[in-house]
Enzyme design. Structure first.
Site, PDB file in Angstrom:
ATOM      1  CG  MET A  68      61.411  21.808  39.409  1.00  0.00           C
ATOM      2  SD  MET A  68      61.291  23.609  39.485  1.00  0.00           S
ATOM      3  CE  MET A  68      61.230  24.007  37.746  1.00  0.00           C
TER       4      MET A  68
ATOM      5  CG  MET B 221      69.394  22.840  32.005  1.00  0.00           C
ATOM      6  SD  MET B 221      67.617  22.692  31.714  1.00  0.00           S
ATOM      7  CE  MET B 221      66.984  24.222  32.396  1.00  0.00           C
TER       8      MET B 221
ATOM      9  CG  PHE C  83      62.814  29.736  39.697  1.00  0.00           C
ATOM     10  CD1 PHE C  83      61.759  29.794  40.595  1.00  0.00           C
ATOM     11  CD2 PHE C  83      64.100  29.452  40.175  1.00  0.00           C
ATOM     12  CE1 PHE C  83      61.967  29.575  41.953  1.00  0.00           C
ATOM     13  CE2 PHE C  83      64.320  29.238  41.534  1.00  0.00           C
ATOM     14  CZ  PHE C  83      63.252  29.293  42.425  1.00  0.00           C
TER      15      PHE C  83
ATOM     16  CG  ASP D  13      60.025  21.895  33.739  1.00  0.00           C
ATOM     17  OD1 ASP D  13      61.106  21.413  33.338  1.00  0.00           O
ATOM     18  OD2 ASP D  13      59.407  22.786  33.138  1.00  0.00           O
TER      19      ASP D  13
ATOM     20  CG  ASP E  49      64.044  23.640  29.709  1.00  0.00           C
ATOM     21  OD1 ASP E  49      63.305  24.644  29.690  1.00  0.00           O
ATOM     22  OD2 ASP E  49      63.927  22.715  30.548  1.00  0.00           O
TER      23      ASP E  49
ATOM     24  CG  MET F  16      65.243  20.133  36.803  1.00  0.00           C
ATOM     25  SD  MET F  16      64.439  21.698  36.412  1.00  0.00           S
ATOM     26  CE  MET F  16      62.863  21.089  35.863  1.00  0.00           C
TER      27      MET F  16
ATOM     28  CG  HIS G 229      59.570  20.436  29.195  1.00  0.00           C
ATOM     29  ND1 HIS G 229      60.632  19.636  28.812  1.00  0.00           N
ATOM     30  CD2 HIS G 229      60.014  21.156  30.254  1.00  0.00           C
ATOM     31  CE1 HIS G 229      61.669  19.879  29.598  1.00  0.00           C
ATOM     32  NE2 HIS G 229      61.317  20.792  30.500  1.00  0.00           N
TER      33      HIS G 229
ATOM     34  CB  SER H 197      57.711  24.251  29.860  1.00  0.00           C
ATOM     35  OG  SER H 197      57.770  24.026  31.251  1.00  0.00           O
TER      36      SER H 197
ATOM     37  CG  HIS I 264      63.757  18.941  32.815  1.00  0.00           C
ATOM     38  ND1 HIS I 264      63.898  20.304  32.639  1.00  0.00           N
ATOM     39  CD2 HIS I 264      64.956  18.505  33.280  1.00  0.00           C
ATOM     40  CE1 HIS I 264      65.112  20.674  32.991  1.00  0.00           C
ATOM     41  NE2 HIS I 264      65.782  19.601  33.402  1.00  0.00           N
TER      42      HIS I 264
HETATM   43  C1  DX5 Z   1      63.260  25.657  34.217  1.00  0.00           C
HETATM   44  C2  DX5 Z   1      62.470  24.607  33.490  1.00  0.00           C
HETATM   45  C3  DX5 Z   1      61.924  25.049  32.206  1.00  0.00           C
HETATM   46  C4  DX5 Z   1      60.939  26.210  32.260  1.00  0.00           C
HETATM   47  C5  DX5 Z   1      61.193  27.035  31.029  1.00  0.00           C
HETATM   48  O1  DX5 Z   1      64.057  25.075  35.174  1.00  0.00           O
HETATM   49  O2  DX5 Z   1      63.284  23.472  33.247  1.00  0.00           O
HETATM   50  O3  DX5 Z   1      61.344  23.960  31.487  1.00  0.00           O
HETATM   51  O4  DX5 Z   1      59.597  25.825  32.310  1.00  0.00           O
HETATM   52  O5  DX5 Z   1      60.436  28.160  31.094  1.00  0.00           O
HETATM   53  P1  DX5 Z   1      60.668  29.422  30.149  1.00  0.00           P
HETATM   54  O6  DX5 Z   1      60.421  28.966  28.750  1.00  0.00           O
HETATM   55  O7  DX5 Z   1      59.636  30.392  30.651  1.00  0.00           O
HETATM   56  O8  DX5 Z   1      62.062  29.898  30.368  1.00  0.00           O
HETATM   57 ZN    ZN Z   2      62.473  21.934  31.894  1.00  0.00          ZN
END
Ligand code: DX5
Ligand code: ZN
Length: 238
Positions: free
Chosen positions: A38, A140, A146, A36, A178, A69, A34, A9, A67
């Site tokens: 947000m 999740m 975060f 993310d 994840d 969010m 990956h 990620s 992903h």
């Molecule tokens: C959190 C994200 C994850 C995040 C995972 O909301 O969806 O993809 O980057 O990070 P780690 O592996 O550090 O928990």
């Molecule tokens: Zn993610």
């Protein structure tokens, strides 16, 4: 056996050196990247958007695993396709079930793979009705928003239930986890039936990312249930 894949990620990468970080993930043996997204509304944080994803897509052949969010992910599907996304995952509760279903269908219509994600409070059953039209189910293992949070081991029964559902229906659907995935947690997730692993902190903040991914993959392969491929023969063609 379902293919074990690692999806580092980028949320945990050094954004001042984004290209170097992408190259590092490529050399380390990442299967996908990956990304993310947000929006500060669906989750209480803002990350990066489509121009950045497009720049990443322009320098790598690795499949981009996006992903979402966000609220209204359906507004951005064409833009994501254009940016080079291979997978687009939306959350099961971002809207009403019909809207989520239509978004999943639209993602596929555009030629991308569709994922549906479950927040920790959502039940496995929420995705059963979508599993047949979904390429990946994301469970999740932290509250989304975060990186660097603690892995929620109590999500494992949900992973197990989804693996049983997917295998017993002969579906060709990956199960992704994840959040908080690392050397001390990956075996539990693989043993429960997850086969795609998002790794942020555990990959980009590792001293040696190649060694980290290699060790994580090895541990996942060893822990993944051997009998889970028995249904492969009956897998439905999509
Ligand atoms: C959190 C994200 C994850 C995040 C995972 O909301 O969806 O993809 O980057 O990070 P780690 O592996 O550090 O928990
Ligand atoms: Zn993610």
């Amino acid at each position: 056996m379902a293919k074990i894949k690692m999806s580092p990620s980028l949320l945990a990468c050094d954004f001042l050196h984004l290209e170097d970080e992408v190259r590092k993930a490529e050399k380390a043996g990442a299967d996908m990247l990956h990304c993310d997204v947000m929006d500060g509304v669906y989750v209480p944080n803002i990350s990066f958007g489509f121009d950045i994803i497009s720049k990443i897509g322009s320098i790598t052949e690795l499949p981009l695993d996006v992903h979402m969010m966000t609220v209204c992910p359906e507004k951005y599907l064409e833009v994501l396709k254009e940016a080079g996304a291979s997978y687009v995952t939306v959350h099961s509760d971002y809207s009403d079930p019909d809207t989520v279903r239509n978004t999943v269908l639209k993602i596929r219509e555009l030629g991308m793979k569709a994922g549906v994600s479950l927040k920790p409070k959502r039940a496995a059953e929420d995705v059963f009705g979508l599993a047949e039209i979904t390429d990946m189910i994301l469970v999740m293992t932290v509250e989304p928003g975060f990186g660097g949070q603690k892995f929620m081991a109590d999500m494992m029964p949900k992973v197990r239930k989804i693996r049983e559902f997917v295998d017993s229906h002969g579906l060709d659907c990956d199960i992704q986890v994840d959040g908080g995935i690392g050397t001390s947690t990956i075996s539990q997730a693989a043993e429960a039936g997850a086969n795609v692993f998002v790794v942020g902190t555990g990959a980009f903040r590792a001293e040696d990312m190649q060694a980290a991914l290699r060790d994580l993959k090895k541990a996942a392969k060893a822990a993944f249930p051997k009998d889970s491929s028995a249904k492969k023969q009956t897998m439905r063609k999509k």
